[in-house]
Scaffold this motif. Structure first.
Motif, mmCIF file in Angstrom:
data_model
loop_
_atom_site.group_PDB
_atom_site.id
_atom_site.type_symbol
_atom_site.label_atom_id
_atom_site.label_comp_id
_atom_site.label_asym_id
_atom_site.label_seq_id
_atom_site.Cartn_x
_atom_site.Cartn_y
_atom_site.Cartn_z
ATOM 1 N N PRO A 198 -43.657 -25.376 -20.094
ATOM 2 C CA PRO A 198 -45.051 -25.764 -20.339
ATOM 3 C C PRO A 198 -45.762 -25.018 -21.465
ATOM 4 O O PRO A 198 -46.842 -25.434 -21.879
ATOM 5 C CB PRO A 198 -45.719 -25.476 -18.993
ATOM 6 C CG PRO A 198 -44.900 -24.392 -18.391
ATOM 7 C CD PRO A 198 -43.494 -24.631 -18.845
ATOM 8 N N PHE A 199 -45.186 -23.904 -21.961
ATOM 9 C CA PHE A 199 -45.841 -23.143 -23.026
ATOM 10 C C PHE A 199 -44.869 -22.925 -24.176
ATOM 11 O O PHE A 199 -43.711 -22.600 -23.948
ATOM 12 C CB PHE A 199 -46.328 -21.788 -22.509
ATOM 13 C CG PHE A 199 -47.221 -21.888 -21.318
ATOM 14 C CD1 PHE A 199 -48.513 -22.365 -21.434
ATOM 15 C CD2 PHE A 199 -46.753 -21.531 -20.063
ATOM 16 C CE1 PHE A 199 -49.330 -22.482 -20.330
ATOM 17 C CE2 PHE A 199 -47.566 -21.640 -18.948
ATOM 18 C CZ PHE A 199 -48.868 -22.119 -19.075
ATOM 19 N N TRP A 200 -45.337 -23.059 -25.411
ATOM 20 C CA TRP A 200 -44.409 -22.938 -26.537
ATOM 21 C C TRP A 200 -44.041 -21.483 -26.822
ATOM 22 O O TRP A 200 -43.030 -21.216 -27.447
ATOM 23 C CB TRP A 200 -44.949 -23.610 -27.790
ATOM 24 C CG TRP A 200 -46.145 -22.971 -28.437
ATOM 25 C CD1 TRP A 200 -46.442 -21.647 -28.549
ATOM 26 C CD2 TRP A 200 -47.206 -23.654 -29.096
ATOM 27 N NE1 TRP A 200 -47.619 -21.452 -29.225
ATOM 28 C CE2 TRP A 200 -48.116 -22.670 -29.572
ATOM 29 C CE3 TRP A 200 -47.486 -24.989 -29.345
ATOM 30 C CZ2 TRP A 200 -49.281 -23.004 -30.271
ATOM 31 C CZ3 TRP A 200 -48.649 -25.298 -30.036
ATOM 32 C CH2 TRP A 200 -49.521 -24.328 -30.489
ATOM 33 N N SER A 212 -40.674 -30.256 -22.880
ATOM 34 C CA SER A 212 -41.152 -28.989 -23.426
ATOM 35 C C SER A 212 -42.502 -29.132 -24.107
ATOM 36 O O SER A 212 -42.847 -30.192 -24.631
ATOM 37 C CB SER A 212 -40.135 -28.444 -24.438
ATOM 38 O OG SER A 212 -40.610 -27.250 -25.034
ATOM 39 N N ALA A 213 -43.226 -28.024 -24.130
ATOM 40 C CA ALA A 213 -44.459 -27.936 -24.907
ATOM 41 C C ALA A 213 -44.138 -27.997 -26.395
ATOM 42 O O ALA A 213 -43.005 -27.770 -26.815
ATOM 43 C CB ALA A 213 -45.185 -26.634 -24.581
ATOM 44 N N ALA A 236 -44.265 -32.697 -26.870
ATOM 45 C CA ALA A 236 -45.634 -32.865 -26.378
ATOM 46 C C ALA A 236 -46.612 -32.994 -27.533
ATOM 47 O O ALA A 236 -47.729 -32.479 -27.478
ATOM 48 C CB ALA A 236 -46.012 -31.696 -25.477
ATOM 49 N N CYS A 241 -51.267 -32.097 -28.595
ATOM 50 C CA CYS A 241 -51.896 -31.236 -29.613
ATOM 51 C C CYS A 241 -52.329 -32.015 -30.850
ATOM 52 O O CYS A 241 -52.692 -31.409 -31.860
ATOM 53 C CB CYS A 241 -50.950 -30.100 -30.007
ATOM 54 S SG CYS A 241 -49.407 -30.628 -30.791
ATOM 55 N N SER A 256 -54.894 -28.112 -26.102
ATOM 56 C CA SER A 256 -53.478 -28.400 -26.350
ATOM 57 C C SER A 256 -52.619 -27.885 -25.202
ATOM 58 O O SER A 256 -51.729 -28.586 -24.709
ATOM 59 C CB SER A 256 -53.016 -27.760 -27.659
ATOM 60 O OG SER A 256 -53.615 -28.382 -28.771
ATOM 61 N N HIS A 257 -52.878 -26.664 -24.767
ATOM 62 C CA HIS A 257 -52.057 -26.074 -23.712
ATOM 63 C C HIS A 257 -52.221 -26.809 -22.387
ATOM 64 O O HIS A 257 -51.254 -26.993 -21.641
ATOM 65 C CB HIS A 257 -52.386 -24.592 -23.556
ATOM 66 C CG HIS A 257 -51.755 -23.733 -24.603
ATOM 67 N ND1 HIS A 257 -50.408 -23.449 -24.605
ATOM 68 C CD2 HIS A 257 -52.264 -23.126 -25.693
ATOM 69 C CE1 HIS A 257 -50.126 -22.689 -25.640
ATOM 70 N NE2 HIS A 257 -51.227 -22.479 -26.322
ATOM 71 N N PHE A 268 -50.098 -29.786 -22.814
ATOM 72 C CA PHE A 268 -48.666 -29.475 -22.757
ATOM 73 C C PHE A 268 -48.182 -29.402 -21.312
ATOM 74 O O PHE A 268 -47.141 -29.951 -20.957
ATOM 75 C CB PHE A 268 -48.381 -28.133 -23.444
ATOM 76 C CG PHE A 268 -48.514 -28.140 -24.934
ATOM 77 C CD1 PHE A 268 -48.393 -29.317 -25.659
ATOM 78 C CD2 PHE A 268 -48.766 -26.960 -25.619
ATOM 79 C CE1 PHE A 268 -48.514 -29.316 -27.040
ATOM 80 C CE2 PHE A 268 -48.886 -26.949 -26.995
ATOM 81 C CZ PHE A 268 -48.760 -28.133 -27.708
ATOM 82 N N GLU A 269 -48.940 -28.681 -20.495
ATOM 83 C CA GLU A 269 -48.579 -28.575 -19.074
ATOM 84 C C GLU A 269 -48.488 -29.949 -18.428
ATOM 85 O O GLU A 269 -47.496 -30.280 -17.772
ATOM 86 C CB GLU A 269 -49.638 -27.771 -18.328
ATOM 87 C CG GLU A 269 -49.599 -26.284 -18.497
ATOM 88 C CD GLU A 269 -50.592 -25.600 -17.566
ATOM 89 O OE1 GLU A 269 -50.594 -24.369 -17.519
ATOM 90 O OE2 GLU A 269 -51.375 -26.309 -16.876
#
Length: 346
Positions: free
Chosen positions: A58-60, A86-87, A109, A113, A310-311, A314-315
């Motif tokens: 979930p996080f890059w 994936s993020a 994702a 973003c 964005s985050h 992504f999640e």
């Protein structure tokens, strides 16, 4: 028999707790947390995570401690794994073709973003036309002579973007949103080059002009935005800079390795290019010192897509990809289906 296993890579969920709870209801979640490459490889060999059916990152900036996802690493994944969500928008760090050969769909994702990256691109476009970097650095220097020089001289060499032609390489989700913002807010003319022409209902509102060949678009663009995924090779090479209009500007919000950076430096030093705006860099996280020393170059630290919004996206999008795939047989944002045969896509 228990629920199928999802391997969660990296940090805990921060925002989408309700969707994550639903994922937990359908799957058994196992965690790798922050694990180095050698440790992760050994864990896969030892089947520490079991026969997981999906991977979720979930996080890059976490869950990537194991480094590039190359054939060596991918070969260790269990045959049960069918999807990797994936993020992040870019996927140059993962061999999506090798995943496809293993029957694994990779989902990025970018949709999450898009707004943030497009906003950053607009800032970079505006900065290259208006020399905001020069003005900002002069003010931050706290030196009277530098402030006065910028104050007196910038007006003679800067322009409004209104009416200028913006050429975009890659009119996907992010490229399209950049075009919308530039056309609507700045009144810029939109040119684009892509592997396929978009439908009339997409081109129409932008009054966009399609170029089948990049070489044909370059002489017409006052500013060039690189917004295409990295496919393993440079897109803007040394010969392309010579074909660009004298006084043009270059903006890159995609990947640093898409551009011949040495040729970019030469084009700026010679005066053929007016300015550049770069969120990404060829040898990231190392920035080219020649570019860093130029007042007509705006540099960011690969943060175009970095925002809370964005985050959150992504999640959420990673969860949606996994759930949708196992409920319907189709992922939401797959990027490597072209490496599958038709049967494997389902």
């Amino acid at each position: 028999m228990g629920n199928p296993i999802v391997l969660h890579l990296g940090d805990d969920i921060k925002w989408n707790h309700e969707p994550y709870k639903k994922l937990q209801d359908k799957f058994e979640i196992r965690r790798s947390y922050s694990m180095g490459r050698d440790e992760f490889k050994q864990a896969l060999k030892d089947k520490k995570f079991g026969n997981f059916v999906a991977m979720y990152r979930p996080f890059w900036n976490t869950g990537g401690e194991m480094g590039n996802w190359d054939e060596e690493l991918i070969a260790l994944l269990p045959s049960s794994c069918k999807i990797y969500a994936s993020a992040g928008a870019g996927f140059d760090w993962v061999n999506t073709q090798a995943l496809a050969k293993r029957g694994i769909i990779y989902c990025n994702a970018a949709a999450a973003c898009t707004e943030s990256v497009a906003d950053a691109a607009i800032w970079l476009i505006l900065s290259t036309f208006r020399k905001f970097t020069w003005s900002s650095l002069s003010a931050r220097s706290c030196q009277v002579d530098r402030f006065v020089a910028a104050n007196r001289n910038i007006a003679a060499i800067t322009h409004n973007p209104n009416g200028h032609a913006l050429g975009i390489i890659g009119l996907g989700k992010i490229g399209h949103r950049i075009a919308q913002k530039a056309h609507t807010a700045f009144g810029m003319r939109i040119l684009y080059h892509d592997i396929r022409r978009l439908p009339a209902d997409v081109e129409g509102p932008l009054d966009a002009k399609f170029y089948d060949r990049l070489d044909d678009m370059l002489p017409d663009a006052d500013a060039l935005v690189v917004a295409t995924p990295f496919g393993g090779d440079k897109v803007v090479r040394a010969e392309h800079f010579g074909r660009m209009k004298k006084g043009a500007r270059l903006i890159n919000i995609a990947r640093g390795k898409l551009i011949d950076e040495d040729a970019l430096v030469q084009a700026l030093e010679s005066g053929h290019l007016e300015a550049a705006g770069l969120d990404v860099h060829y040898d990231e996280p190392r920035v080219n010192p020649k570019l860093a020393a130029m007042d007509n170059v705006e540099l960011l630290s690969h943060t175009a897509g970095a925002s809370v919004e964005s985050h959150i996206g992504f999640e959420r999008l990673g969860i949606e990809n996994i759930v949708n795939f196992f409920e319907t047989g189709k992922a939401v944002t797959p990027v490597n289906l072209h490496f599958f045969d038709d049967k494997a896509k389902l």
